[in-house]
Design an enzyme around this catalytic site. Structure first.
Site, PDB file in Angstrom:
ATOM      1  N   ASP A 164     -41.788   9.565 -27.872  1.00 45.69           N
ATOM      2  CA  ASP A 164     -43.159   9.304 -27.443  1.00 45.69           C
ATOM      3  C   ASP A 164     -43.396   9.775 -26.019  1.00 45.69           C
ATOM      4  OD1 ASP A 164     -43.993   8.131 -29.865  1.00 45.69           O
ATOM      5  OD2 ASP A 164     -43.192   6.183 -29.252  1.00 45.69           O
ATOM      6  N   LEU A 168     -43.546   2.920 -26.462  1.00 37.95           N
ATOM      7  CA  LEU A 168     -42.935   4.235 -26.234  1.00 37.95           C
ATOM      8  C   LEU A 168     -41.430   4.241 -26.488  1.00 37.95           C
ATOM      9  CD1 LEU A 168     -44.648   5.272 -22.872  1.00 37.95           C
ATOM     10  CD2 LEU A 168     -45.297   5.968 -25.175  1.00 37.95           C
ATOM     11  N   ASP A 169     -40.988   5.269 -27.223  1.00 36.13           N
ATOM     12  CA  ASP A 169     -39.569   5.579 -27.307  1.00 36.13           C
ATOM     13  C   ASP A 169     -39.391   6.959 -26.678  1.00 36.13           C
ATOM     14  OD1 ASP A 169     -40.265   7.549 -29.205  1.00 36.13           O
ATOM     15  OD2 ASP A 169     -39.687   6.308 -30.909  1.00 36.13           O
ATOM     16  N   SER A 170     -38.192   7.498 -26.714  1.00 37.19           N
ATOM     17  CA  SER A 170     -37.950   8.766 -26.017  1.00 37.19           C
ATOM     18  C   SER A 170     -38.814   9.913 -26.554  1.00 37.19           C
ATOM     19  CB  SER A 170     -36.473   9.132 -26.076  1.00 37.19           C
ATOM     20  OG  SER A 170     -36.037   9.241 -27.409  1.00 37.19           O
TER      21      SER A 170
END
Length: 84
Positions: free
Chosen positions: A41, A37-39
């Site tokens: 996501d 996860l990134d922001s």
């Protein structure tokens, strides 16, 4: 909806939406690392939860959420609060 149904539904859309192997989703596995996860996501995750469960998540909800079990517990608590 019981706990097992919640977990099955969450895992189902995580496999589809985040292209993660179902075998990698373990209760104690790190949510962010396992899903990559990134922001952006996280936004997708919030939208998926709202679409699948009809509950809204905010940034503060993710404080203290590190593994899948705590994420399942969060969704279960949100659903209970919604039906109360």
């Amino acid at each position: 909806m019981n706990k097992e149904d919640i977990i099955a539904k969450i895992n189902g859309f995580l496999v589809d939406e985040f292209e993660v192997d179902n075998d990698d989703i373990e209760p104690n596995a790190n949510l962010k690392d396992t899903l990559g996860l990134d922001s952006l996501d996280y936004v997708d995750l919030v939208v998926s939860i709202e679409a699948n469960f009809g509950v809204k998540l905010v940034e503060a909800d993710f404080v203290g959420i590190s593994d899948f079990q705590s994420f399942y517990d969060l969704i279960e608590a949100k659903l209970k609060a919604k039906s109360a």
